[in-house]
Design an enzyme around this catalytic site. Structure first.
Site, PDB file in Angstrom:
ATOM      1  N   ALA A  45      14.194  17.497 -16.463  1.00 37.27           N
ATOM      2  CA  ALA A  45      13.276  16.914 -17.455  1.00 37.27           C
ATOM      3  C   ALA A  45      13.018  15.435 -17.156  1.00 37.27           C
ATOM      4  O   ALA A  45      13.613  14.851 -16.248  1.00 37.27           O
ATOM      5  CB  ALA A  45      13.887  17.056 -18.857  1.00 37.27           C
ATOM      6  N   HIS A  46      12.096  14.860 -17.926  1.00 38.05           N
ATOM      7  CA  HIS A  46      11.936  13.406 -18.104  1.00 38.05           C
ATOM      8  C   HIS A  46      11.512  12.645 -16.856  1.00 38.05           C
ATOM      9  O   HIS A  46      11.600  11.428 -16.821  1.00 38.05           O
ATOM     10  CB  HIS A  46      13.240  12.778 -18.647  1.00 38.05           C
ATOM     11  CG  HIS A  46      13.719  13.413 -19.913  1.00 38.05           C
ATOM     12  ND1 HIS A  46      14.965  13.191 -20.440  1.00 38.05           N
ATOM     13  CD2 HIS A  46      13.119  14.286 -20.754  1.00 38.05           C
ATOM     14  CE1 HIS A  46      15.119  13.895 -21.552  1.00 38.05           C
ATOM     15  NE2 HIS A  46      14.003  14.568 -21.763  1.00 38.05           N
TER      16      HIS A  46
ATOM     17  N   TYR B 168      12.797  12.952 -13.642  1.00 43.39           N
ATOM     18  CA  TYR B 168      13.792  12.801 -12.571  1.00 43.39           C
ATOM     19  C   TYR B 168      13.542  13.855 -11.486  1.00 43.39           C
ATOM     20  O   TYR B 168      12.579  14.632 -11.585  1.00 43.39           O
ATOM     21  CB  TYR B 168      15.206  12.872 -13.162  1.00 43.39           C
ATOM     22  CG  TYR B 168      15.464  11.710 -14.104  1.00 43.39           C
ATOM     23  CD1 TYR B 168      15.648  10.431 -13.593  1.00 43.39           C
ATOM     24  CD2 TYR B 168      15.439  11.876 -15.477  1.00 43.39           C
ATOM     25  CE1 TYR B 168      15.835   9.349 -14.439  1.00 43.39           C
ATOM     26  CE2 TYR B 168      15.627  10.792 -16.336  1.00 43.39           C
ATOM     27  CZ  TYR B 168      15.819   9.527 -15.803  1.00 43.39           C
ATOM     28  OH  TYR B 168      15.992   8.448 -16.633  1.00 43.39           O
TER      29      TYR B 168
ATOM     30  N   ARG C 234       9.595  14.466 -30.345  1.00 38.72           N
ATOM     31  CA  ARG C 234       9.532  14.739 -31.786  1.00 38.72           C
ATOM     32  C   ARG C 234       9.459  16.251 -31.976  1.00 38.72           C
ATOM     33  O   ARG C 234       8.469  16.875 -31.587  1.00 38.72           O
ATOM     34  CB  ARG C 234       8.300  14.072 -32.387  1.00 38.72           C
ATOM     35  CG  ARG C 234       8.321  12.560 -32.166  1.00 38.72           C
ATOM     36  CD  ARG C 234       7.178  11.853 -32.843  1.00 38.72           C
ATOM     37  NE  ARG C 234       7.309  10.418 -32.634  1.00 38.72           N
ATOM     38  CZ  ARG C 234       6.745   9.741 -31.634  1.00 38.72           C
ATOM     39  NH1 ARG C 234       5.970  10.386 -30.758  1.00 38.72           N
ATOM     40  NH2 ARG C 234       6.932   8.444 -31.506  1.00 38.72           N
TER      41      ARG C 234
ATOM     42  N   HIS D 265      19.492  19.254 -15.300  1.00 37.77           N
ATOM     43  CA  HIS D 265      18.519  18.294 -15.835  1.00 37.77           C
ATOM     44  C   HIS D 265      17.229  18.391 -15.012  1.00 37.77           C
ATOM     45  O   HIS D 265      17.157  17.878 -13.893  1.00 37.77           O
ATOM     46  CB  HIS D 265      19.116  16.887 -15.736  1.00 37.77           C
ATOM     47  CG  HIS D 265      18.360  15.822 -16.481  1.00 37.77           C
ATOM     48  ND1 HIS D 265      17.078  15.995 -16.957  1.00 37.77           N
ATOM     49  CD2 HIS D 265      18.719  14.557 -16.830  1.00 37.77           C
ATOM     50  CE1 HIS D 265      16.687  14.875 -17.574  1.00 37.77           C
ATOM     51  NE2 HIS D 265      17.677  13.997 -17.508  1.00 37.77           N
TER      52      HIS D 265
ATOM     53  N   PRO E 297      22.379  15.295 -24.298  1.00 36.29           N
ATOM     54  CA  PRO E 297      22.943  14.466 -23.227  1.00 36.29           C
ATOM     55  C   PRO E 297      22.448  13.024 -23.334  1.00 36.29           C
ATOM     56  O   PRO E 297      21.249  12.798 -23.478  1.00 36.29           O
ATOM     57  CB  PRO E 297      22.409  15.124 -21.957  1.00 36.29           C
ATOM     58  CG  PRO E 297      21.169  15.852 -22.385  1.00 36.29           C
ATOM     59  CD  PRO E 297      21.413  16.279 -23.795  1.00 36.29           C
ATOM     60  N   MET E 298      23.378  12.072 -23.274  1.00 38.51           N
ATOM     61  CA  MET E 298      22.982  10.660 -23.344  1.00 38.51           C
ATOM     62  C   MET E 298      23.814   9.815 -22.385  1.00 38.51           C
ATOM     63  O   MET E 298      25.037   9.730 -22.512  1.00 38.51           O
ATOM     64  CB  MET E 298      23.136  10.134 -24.784  1.00 38.51           C
ATOM     65  CG  MET E 298      21.988  10.601 -25.682  1.00 38.51           C
ATOM     66  SD  MET E 298      22.167  10.040 -27.379  1.00 38.51           S
ATOM     67  CE  MET E 298      23.507  11.073 -27.935  1.00 38.51           C
TER      68      MET E 298
HETATM   69  C1  LIG Z   1      20.780   6.124 -24.655  1.00 41.74           C
HETATM   70  C2  LIG Z   1      20.143   7.446 -24.254  1.00 41.74           C
HETATM   71  C3  LIG Z   1      20.501   8.048 -23.074  1.00 41.74           C
HETATM   72  C4  LIG Z   1      19.930   9.285 -22.696  1.00 41.74           C
HETATM   73  N1  LIG Z   1      20.352   9.892 -21.547  1.00 41.74           N
HETATM   74  C5  LIG Z   1      19.923  11.141 -21.251  1.00 41.74           C
HETATM   75  C6  LIG Z   1      20.489  11.866 -20.159  1.00 41.74           C
HETATM   76  O1  LIG Z   1      21.402  11.415 -19.464  1.00 41.74           O
HETATM   77  N2  LIG Z   1      19.998  13.102 -19.908  1.00 41.74           N
HETATM   78  C7  LIG Z   1      18.984  13.652 -20.665  1.00 41.74           C
HETATM   79  O2  LIG Z   1      18.563  14.776 -20.392  1.00 41.74           O
HETATM   80  N3  LIG Z   1      18.457  12.986 -21.714  1.00 41.74           N
HETATM   81  C8  LIG Z   1      18.918  11.765 -22.043  1.00 41.74           C
HETATM   82  N4  LIG Z   1      18.439  11.129 -23.166  1.00 41.74           N
HETATM   83  C9  LIG Z   1      17.498  11.828 -24.081  1.00 41.74           C
HETATM   84  C10 LIG Z   1      18.288  12.526 -25.213  1.00 41.74           C
HETATM   85  O3  LIG Z   1      19.056  13.606 -24.723  1.00 41.74           O
HETATM   86  C11 LIG Z   1      17.375  13.074 -26.323  1.00 41.74           C
HETATM   87  O4  LIG Z   1      16.535  14.055 -25.780  1.00 41.74           O
HETATM   88  C12 LIG Z   1      16.534  11.983 -26.970  1.00 41.74           C
HETATM   89  O5  LIG Z   1      17.335  10.884 -27.373  1.00 41.74           O
HETATM   90  C13 LIG Z   1      15.778  12.525 -28.198  1.00 41.74           C
HETATM   91  O6  LIG Z   1      16.680  13.014 -29.168  1.00 41.74           O
HETATM   92  P1  LIG Z   1      17.032  12.124 -30.482  1.00 41.74           P
HETATM   93  O7  LIG Z   1      15.725  11.767 -31.109  1.00 41.74           O
HETATM   94  O8  LIG Z   1      17.883  13.029 -31.334  1.00 41.74           O
HETATM   95  O9  LIG Z   1      17.763  10.914 -30.011  1.00 41.74           O
HETATM   96  C14 LIG Z   1      18.973   9.883 -23.535  1.00 41.74           C
HETATM   97  C15 LIG Z   1      18.581   9.243 -24.719  1.00 41.74           C
HETATM   98  C16 LIG Z   1      19.158   8.054 -25.085  1.00 41.74           C
HETATM   99  C17 LIG Z   1      18.757   7.423 -26.396  1.00 41.74           C
END
Ligand SMILES: Cc1cc2nc3c(=O)[nH]c(=O)nc-3n(C[C@H](O)[C@H](O)[C@H](O)COP(=O)(O)O)c2cc1C
Length: 368
Positions: free
Chosen positions: A179-180, A182, A271, A177, A37-38
């Site tokens: 995580a992170h 929120y 990572r 969600h 998700p991004m």
């Molecule tokens: C631009 C961006 C937006 C993101 N938005 C979300 C999100 O809406 N929800 C979420 O759970 N993680 C979000 N993430 C985290 C990503 O889902 C992912 O866990 C993180 O980028 C690590 O994976 P990668 O190294 O393959 O990019 C976001 C990351 C990026 C770079």
């Protein structure tokens, strides 16, 4: 002659186990690759546009077995503030999502909706203080609002309503969600959860509200719909934070999710190659699967640069694929590399590595 298995020399051969179809909690996926998700902020008024549908469709038609949408706000003013972050509400947003789902399905893809509430990370605009478990003061931020039990019930209803809208729009799965840093993760994290009622105190108490959200969503969607919970140790504002200091604490949290109806766990790490607890090489997805037996998604730095074929590197996919093949986890999520390379899976599968662009920060500001 040697009896050692030669390392894979091509990307297609290396990734073969990830390129196989798989059933995830009953849902048939064309590959084990997942789009992480991004947040993209491309949905004015909270309504996903045809461009958003095309963006997800492109990843699905290039070998991503499961798309997980960007975080989608549940329908409560405290959930989020940005106009262009999509919402999961009846009416135009639901219609927009139906189109997104149809586009992804038209190319054989599957798609989960990620349901999101920003908690104390919502900006305090529109005269509304940010909602969180305990309103722990954050340097440089205005005072927030500690949720009452009535507020908690309101948010449970908002999640259930959003899940119902997502199911009606045709989504194949829901991801919660948690995580992170929120809202739901703020309940899990001791630093932001200082409550002394049923939603705080012990690890089990801190897990109770997120688990109730899982239960409310479970009850709102068809019984066979996969329900994914995304969780992490790290927070966006504190990479060293932890919700669990030991496997036993992690088990308390994940078993609460499982008992409430989660059927897939998405273990977010920055990572993928980093172990979580001393004395074991398992990553967070590995622990999630070992503890619960549920299918687990790993993520974090997969394939970001084209050197992923080189076995000696920390980010080498050789070890990742071996661990997947050995059953440590089941699915592999790709995030940032898919922003600049919608066709990354196809290019890697067909050994067209020269066609891949290494991840660069500016990819996060593109939308194609
Ligand atoms: C631009 C961006 C937006 C993101 N938005 C979300 C999100 O809406 N929800 C979420 O759970 N993680 C979000 N993430 C985290 C990503 O889902 C992912 O866990 C993180 O980028 C690590 O994976 P990668 O190294 O393959 O990019 C976001 C990351 C990026 C770079």
């Amino acid at each position: 002659m040697t009896d050692l298995i030669a390392p894979a020399t091509t990307a297609g051969a290396l990734l073969a186990p990830v390129l196989e179809p798989v059933a995830m909690a009953g849902l048939r996926l064309s590959t084990r690759f997942v789009m992480a998700p991004m947040t993209r902020s491309q949905s004015p008024g909270g309504v996903p546009t045809p461009a958003v549908a095309g963006y997800y469709r492109r990843r699905a038609e290039h070998g991503v077995g499961l798309i997980i949408t960007e975080g989608v706000l549940v329908d409560h003013p405290s959930a989020g503030h940005e106009d262009a972050v999509p919402r999961m509400t009846p009416g135009p947003a639901e219609d927009g999502w139906r189109h997104v789902v149809d586009e992804v399905h038209s190319v054989g893809g599957r798609i989960a909706a990620q349901l999101w509430h920003l908690g104390s990370l919502r900006e305090p605009v529109d005269g509304l203080a940010a909602w969180s478990p305990s309103a722990v003061p954050e340097p440089g931020r205005p005072a927030g609002h500690a949720m009452s039990l009535t507020d908690a019930d309101t948010i449970l209803t908002a999640y259930a309503d959003a899940a119902r809208v997502a199911a009606r729009a045709g989504f194949d799965a829901i991801e919660i969600h948690a995580a992170h840093g929120y809202l739901l993760d703020e309940f899990l994290w001791p630093r932001t959860n200082r409550r002394t009622d049923r939603y705080g105190g012990s690890t089990a108490g801190r897990a109770r509200f997120p688990a109730e959200v899982v239960r409310a969503v479970r009850a709102a969607v068809p019984a066979d719909m996969p329900l994914i919970v995304r969780f992490s140790q790290f927070k966006e504002r504190d990479f060293d934070a932890r919700i669990a200091d030991s496997p036993a604490e992690l088990a308390t949290i994940l078993e609460a999710f499982t008992d409430a109806g989660a059927t897939v766990l998405h273990a977010s790490q920055r990572r993928f190659w980093q172990p979580v607890f001393p004395g074991s090489p398992l990553n967070l997805a590995g622990w999630a699967k070992q503890i619960t037996g549920l299918p687990a998604i790993t993520v974090g730095g997969v394939g970001l640069t084209r050197d992923f074929l080189e076995p000696g590197r920390a980010n080498s996919l050789t070890g990742l694929v071996q661990r997947l093949a050995a059953g440590e986890f089941d699915l592999v999520a790709l995030g940032r590399i898919l922003l600049g390379n919608p066709d990354w899976v196809t290019l890697a599968a067909e050994d067209r590595i020269d066609g891949i662009e290494d991840y660069r920060k500016e990819h996060e500001h593109t939308f194609a």
